[in-house]
Write an enzyme that holds these catalytic residues in place. Structure first.
Site, mmCIF file in Angstrom:
data_model
loop_
_atom_site.group_PDB
_atom_site.id
_atom_site.type_symbol
_atom_site.label_atom_id
_atom_site.label_comp_id
_atom_site.label_asym_id
_atom_site.label_seq_id
_atom_site.Cartn_x
_atom_site.Cartn_y
_atom_site.Cartn_z
ATOM 1 N N GLY A 111 0.346 -0.933 0.252
ATOM 2 C CA GLY A 111 0.102 -0.293 -0.401
ATOM 3 C C GLY A 111 0.217 1.240 0.130
ATOM 4 O O GLY A 111 0.449 2.471 -0.863
ATOM 5 N N GLU A 136 2.278 -8.288 -2.119
ATOM 6 C CA GLU A 136 0.706 -8.877 -1.432
ATOM 7 C C GLU A 136 0.415 -10.523 -2.672
ATOM 8 O O GLU A 136 -0.066 -10.776 -1.546
ATOM 9 C CB GLU A 136 0.425 -8.477 -2.333
ATOM 10 C CG GLU A 136 -0.595 -6.275 -1.829
ATOM 11 C CD GLU A 136 0.438 -5.593 -1.860
ATOM 12 O OE1 GLU A 136 1.410 -6.388 -3.080
ATOM 13 O OE2 GLU A 136 0.113 -4.882 -1.916
ATOM 14 N N GLU A 381 31.196 -35.605 10.211
ATOM 15 C CA GLU A 381 30.702 -36.370 10.987
ATOM 16 C C GLU A 381 31.034 -37.201 11.978
ATOM 17 O O GLU A 381 30.430 -38.652 11.213
ATOM 18 C CB GLU A 381 29.728 -36.641 10.564
ATOM 19 C CG GLU A 381 27.844 -36.697 11.360
ATOM 20 C CD GLU A 381 27.327 -35.280 11.676
ATOM 21 O OE1 GLU A 381 28.154 -34.500 12.239
ATOM 22 O OE2 GLU A 381 26.280 -35.275 11.779
ATOM 23 N N SER A 408 24.548 -32.700 11.793
ATOM 24 C CA SER A 408 23.748 -32.652 11.784
ATOM 25 C C SER A 408 23.068 -34.237 12.362
ATOM 26 O O SER A 408 21.646 -34.621 12.918
ATOM 27 C CB SER A 408 22.956 -33.884 10.422
ATOM 28 O OG SER A 408 23.204 -32.936 9.637
ATOM 29 N N ASN A 479 14.732 -32.859 9.954
ATOM 30 C CA ASN A 479 15.328 -33.853 9.582
ATOM 31 C C ASN A 479 13.913 -34.914 10.335
ATOM 32 O O ASN A 479 13.949 -36.376 9.364
ATOM 33 C CB ASN A 479 16.746 -34.322 9.768
ATOM 34 C CG ASN A 479 18.156 -33.350 8.664
ATOM 35 O OD1 ASN A 479 17.550 -33.019 8.034
ATOM 36 N ND2 ASN A 479 18.577 -33.333 9.463
HETATM 37 P P1 NAI Z 1 32.765 -32.308 4.212
HETATM 38 O O1 NAI Z 1 32.903 -34.197 3.308
HETATM 39 O O2 NAI Z 1 31.824 -31.853 2.458
HETATM 40 O O3 NAI Z 1 33.416 -31.304 4.614
HETATM 41 C C1 NAI Z 1 34.217 -31.972 5.718
HETATM 42 C C2 NAI Z 1 35.043 -31.075 5.722
HETATM 43 O O4 NAI Z 1 35.699 -30.484 6.983
HETATM 44 C C3 NAI Z 1 36.259 -31.215 4.672
HETATM 45 O O5 NAI Z 1 36.958 -30.376 3.554
HETATM 46 C C4 NAI Z 1 37.351 -32.206 5.892
HETATM 47 O O6 NAI Z 1 38.984 -31.350 4.892
HETATM 48 C C5 NAI Z 1 37.396 -30.986 6.733
HETATM 49 N N1 NAI Z 1 38.135 -31.397 8.369
HETATM 50 C C6 NAI Z 1 37.416 -32.772 8.797
HETATM 51 N N2 NAI Z 1 38.524 -32.806 9.657
HETATM 52 C C7 NAI Z 1 38.832 -31.210 9.558
HETATM 53 C C8 NAI Z 1 39.454 -30.815 11.330
HETATM 54 N N3 NAI Z 1 40.185 -31.211 12.509
HETATM 55 N N4 NAI Z 1 40.473 -29.494 11.183
HETATM 56 C C9 NAI Z 1 39.932 -28.833 9.287
HETATM 57 N N5 NAI Z 1 39.337 -29.068 8.497
HETATM 58 C C10 NAI Z 1 38.620 -30.715 8.911
HETATM 59 O O7 NAI Z 1 30.890 -32.353 4.945
HETATM 60 P P2 NAI Z 1 29.168 -31.420 5.184
HETATM 61 O O8 NAI Z 1 29.152 -32.426 4.377
HETATM 62 O O9 NAI Z 1 29.975 -29.990 4.303
HETATM 63 O O10 NAI Z 1 29.492 -31.700 6.332
HETATM 64 C C11 NAI Z 1 30.342 -30.956 7.744
HETATM 65 C C12 NAI Z 1 29.195 -31.365 9.425
HETATM 66 O O11 NAI Z 1 27.528 -30.428 8.228
HETATM 67 C C13 NAI Z 1 28.523 -32.791 9.576
HETATM 68 O O12 NAI Z 1 28.650 -32.049 10.752
HETATM 69 C C14 NAI Z 1 27.632 -32.738 8.731
HETATM 70 O O13 NAI Z 1 26.601 -33.544 9.954
HETATM 71 C C15 NAI Z 1 26.808 -31.333 8.986
HETATM 72 N N6 NAI Z 1 25.601 -31.338 7.530
HETATM 73 C C16 NAI Z 1 26.160 -31.350 6.763
HETATM 74 C C17 NAI Z 1 25.121 -31.105 5.769
HETATM 75 C C18 NAI Z 1 25.036 -31.411 4.158
HETATM 76 O O14 NAI Z 1 23.888 -31.396 3.549
HETATM 77 N N7 NAI Z 1 26.045 -32.430 3.475
HETATM 78 C C19 NAI Z 1 23.722 -30.109 6.101
HETATM 79 C C20 NAI Z 1 23.368 -30.047 7.532
HETATM 80 C C21 NAI Z 1 24.789 -30.262 8.499
#
Ligand code: NAI
Length: 635
Positions: A111, A136, A381, A408, A479
């Site tokens: 508006g 709207e 994870e 997650s 989730n």
């Molecule tokens: P990803 O595998 O793509 O990335 C993880 C990154 O962390 C890698 O680049 C790895 O080199 C790095 N990394 C591992 N240990 C490390 C350390 N000690 N110091 C520094 N870097 C380190 O994983 P993503 O998918 O990004 O997941 C990351 C977190 O997010 C997990 O906890 C996952 O549960 C959570 N998450 C993931 C989702 C998804 O759709 N992928 C959605 C929501 C949460």
């Protein structure tokens, strides 16, 4: 007057300042409009040299009509009265003999924009908060106070329909470029510029010939194109408003009063009421974190993978300085590349892209931890990996800084056991893709420091996401409700229904994406792992196991339930027939689980659960959310 301050200056210009009594922002309530009518009556009696309309609020110009007033519309007649109120008044404003000018600083929506369009001149103040739009449609209604008539006349019908059908907004510079605003000036000269412009006698910019034709004899071409565009995104039985906007513009010169059937359709459909409800739920989510004075400037993200990389980029886009840590520069590089693409798309101007990019600091050694107000862990994870990291992080962090995990599926209670101050760990759980998903779950484990939880909510607001406080439970809210729904969808595939038919049933229900395509998008390995954790020990679906065994993991490997090419699933028609009640049977487990999570206190109440499921999964917003849907549809 209660809401308007009127001043006549030495040049015989009238300055009408809207400063709605008792509110922090201006909306066009019935009272505000009634007083404006009185003002026009007064000016009829002694016409000024010009009328300048402006806002007395620092919060902006005018946010729109009073949404509370829509919620009270229970008959088409009341709707007609509400529309006539603004339509007639703004027609009158457009016809006054003296020049009029709307001086817009801050948001000018709905508006407020319709009022401005009825003025001869529109002067935009060029600062970051200035935004023009007719949103709207997002509330399931249409801009019935002249917006559908005047915006196409001012900027051409294609651009006008684009704004009206999507609800998107323009800043001052773009408004000027598109011819919506006559001028865009910096705040310090706005008063002088308003005075000059209103007295200038300057004719309004004429629409180019093609646009005039498209807004006249060639309307049907534009209308047909717009209908096709809308049909790709919204079905008329779910979202009648965009179709009504196109019809009202094309057939009735934007006059909703001339087409009562459109109004009846909008008022009788529950969509508008539910979308208004969703709007208020969104406001409620936005209010979380308001109690905390916490303000983050620097963020440190650890893990530059899918999530961490995109979280870092998003925080930068929202003005933070972010250090991004991973095990080596080569792991950070892909995240920087994605960030650059995001900045270029969103910020456009090379200088702003550069500035943003300068705020994203690759940080292999983790030097940024000591300076960060928020530290977000997004590494693999894996409990041991996260423990090792937390042990190293804690002693380096600033005392009041927030320590957050994006996990997650791991229990916060397990993750925080290595901390000296375990109560400081919170979950800040983003969804993938970060830039697209509005919701962020803020997870509090038992005994978490409430100040930290509130600071986390405040941070989530600062980066323009919607915080949903949830308790620490497997899958939190989003989730946890998706898991039984996805399981039911895959069981249907096991029972012989085609993936296409399952997805089509849920699209027809109103979901933004079918569950099978969603599984392919998330990755079938991840879907299998999440299912195992969240499906109460149910056997995984056979179709899913078979695909994971073949390493056909969905979009990322090019094959899953669907074949994927250039980021799109190839669908071969809705192959085969689906049981008539398929959608109802798939959505039932989701709603059951949502009810249970409310009962278990994972979210504070049913409204918040609806909000979380809508903003976290895209659950058909026109239904008002899963619990509202059950209440109204009796499913
Ligand atoms: P990803 O595998 O793509 O990335 C993880 C990154 O962390 C890698 O680049 C790895 O080199 C790095 N990394 C591992 N240990 C490390 C350390 N000690 N110091 C520094 N870097 C380190 O994983 P993503 O998918 O990004 O997941 C990351 C977190 O997010 C997990 O906890 C996952 O549960 C959570 N998450 C993931 C989702 C998804 O759709 N992928 C959605 C929501 C949460």
């Amino acid at each position: 007057m209660k809401h308007w301050q009127i001043e006549r200056d030495e040049n015989d210009l009238v300055w009408a300042t809207l400063d709605r009594a008792g509110e922090s922002s201006n909306v066009m309530s019935a009272e505000v409009l009634a007083e404006f009518r009185e003002l026009l009556d007064q000016l009829d009696r002694s016409p000024p040299k010009g009328l300048i309309i402006r806002s007395g609020k620092t919060a902006g110009f005018i946010a729109g009509a009073d949404i509370q007033e829509f919620t009270q519309l229970d008959s088409a007649e009341k709707g007609r009265v509400l529309i006539a109120r603004g339509w007639d008044l703004f027609n009158r404003l457009a016809a006054v003999p003296y020049p009029t000018l709307s001086l817009v600083r801050g948001h000018c929506l709905g508006g407020g924009l319709e009022l401005s369009l009825a003025c001869r001149y529109l002067l935009a103040v060029d600062e970051p908060g200035t935004k023009f739009g007719l949103p709207e449609v997002m509330l399931g209604i249409f801009p019935g106070w002249g917006g559908m008539l005047r915006l196409p006349q001012r900027i051409g019908p294609t651009a006008a329909l684009d704004l009206m059908l999507t609800g998107k907004t323009l800043d001052a510079k773009r408004a000027k470029r598109m011819g919506l605003a006559d001028e865009a000036v910096p705040p310090r000269v706005m008063m002088a510029a308003a005075r000059l412009l209103v007295q200038s006698g300057q004719p309004r910019r004429k629409l180019p010939l093609l646009q005039r034709l498209l807004n006249g004899p060639l309307k049907s071409i534009v209308a047909n194109g717009a209908r096709k565009q809308v049909a790709k995104k919204a079905r008329p039985e779910h979202y009648p408003a965009p179709y009504a906007i196109i019809d009202l513009w094309a057939k009735h010169q934007g006059n909703a009063l001339a087409a009562p059937e459109n109004l009846d359709r909008i008022i009788s459909s529950p969509t508008a009421k539910n979308l208004v409800r969703v709007f208020f739920l969104q406001e409620r989510l936005k209010s979380f974190g308001k109690e905390s004075a916490f303000k983050a400037k620097r963020v440190h993200v650890i893990g530059a993978g899918t999530m961490g990389g995109d979280i870092a980029a998003w925080c930068v886009l929202r003005g933070m300085t972010v250090s991004l840590q991973d095990q080596g520069l080569e792991r950070i590089a892909p995240a920087l590349k994605r960030a650059h693409t995001l900045f270029t798309r969103r910020l456009r101007e090379p200088l702003r892209v550069r500035e943003a990019f300068d705020r994203l600091i690759p940080d292999v050694s983790g030097a940024g931890v000591a300076h960060a107000d928020v530290v977000i862990e997004a590494i693999f994870e894996n409990v041991e990996a996260k423990h090792a990291l937390f042990r190293a992080l804690e002693p380096q962090m600033k005392p009041g800084a927030v320590l957050a995990t994006n996990t997650s599926s791991l229990r916060l209670e397990d993750l925080r056991s290595v901390l000296k101050q375990p109560e400081r760990l919170v979950g800040i759980h983003f969804f993938n893709p970060v830039a697209m998903m509005p919701l962020v779950e803020v997870v509090a484990a038992e005994g978490a420091d409430p100040a930290m939880v509130q600071a986390a909510c405040a941070f989530v607001r600062q980066i323009d996401k919607l915080p949903l406080p949830v308790k620490s439970m497997p899958g939190f809210l989003v989730n946890a409700v998706l898991a039984p729904y996805m399981l039911a969808a895959m069981r249907a595939v096991d029972a012989g229904v085609s993936a296409e038919a399952v997805d089509e049933a849920m699209l027809a229900f109103g979901m933004p994406m079918g569950p099978i395509e969603l599984a392919d998008t998330v990755g079938l390995d991840i879907a299998l792992a999440a299912g195992k954790q969240l499906a109460d020990g149910a056997e995984p679906p056979k179709c899913l196991l078979a695909l994971v065994e073949k390493k056909q993991l969905g979009k990322k490997t090019g094959q899953g339930f669907y074949d994927w090419s250039s980021g799109k699933a190839k669908k071969v028609g809705a192959g085969g027939t689906a049981p008539a009640d398929l959608a109802a049977s798939l959505v039932k487990p989701l709603i059951d689980r949502t009810e249970k999570l409310v009962a278990d206190g994972v979210v504070a109440d049913a409204d918040l659960a609806d909000a979380g499921v809508i903003f976290g999964t895209g659950f058909a917003p026109f239904t008002g959310g899963p619990l509202k849907y059950r209440e109204t549809a009796g499913q």
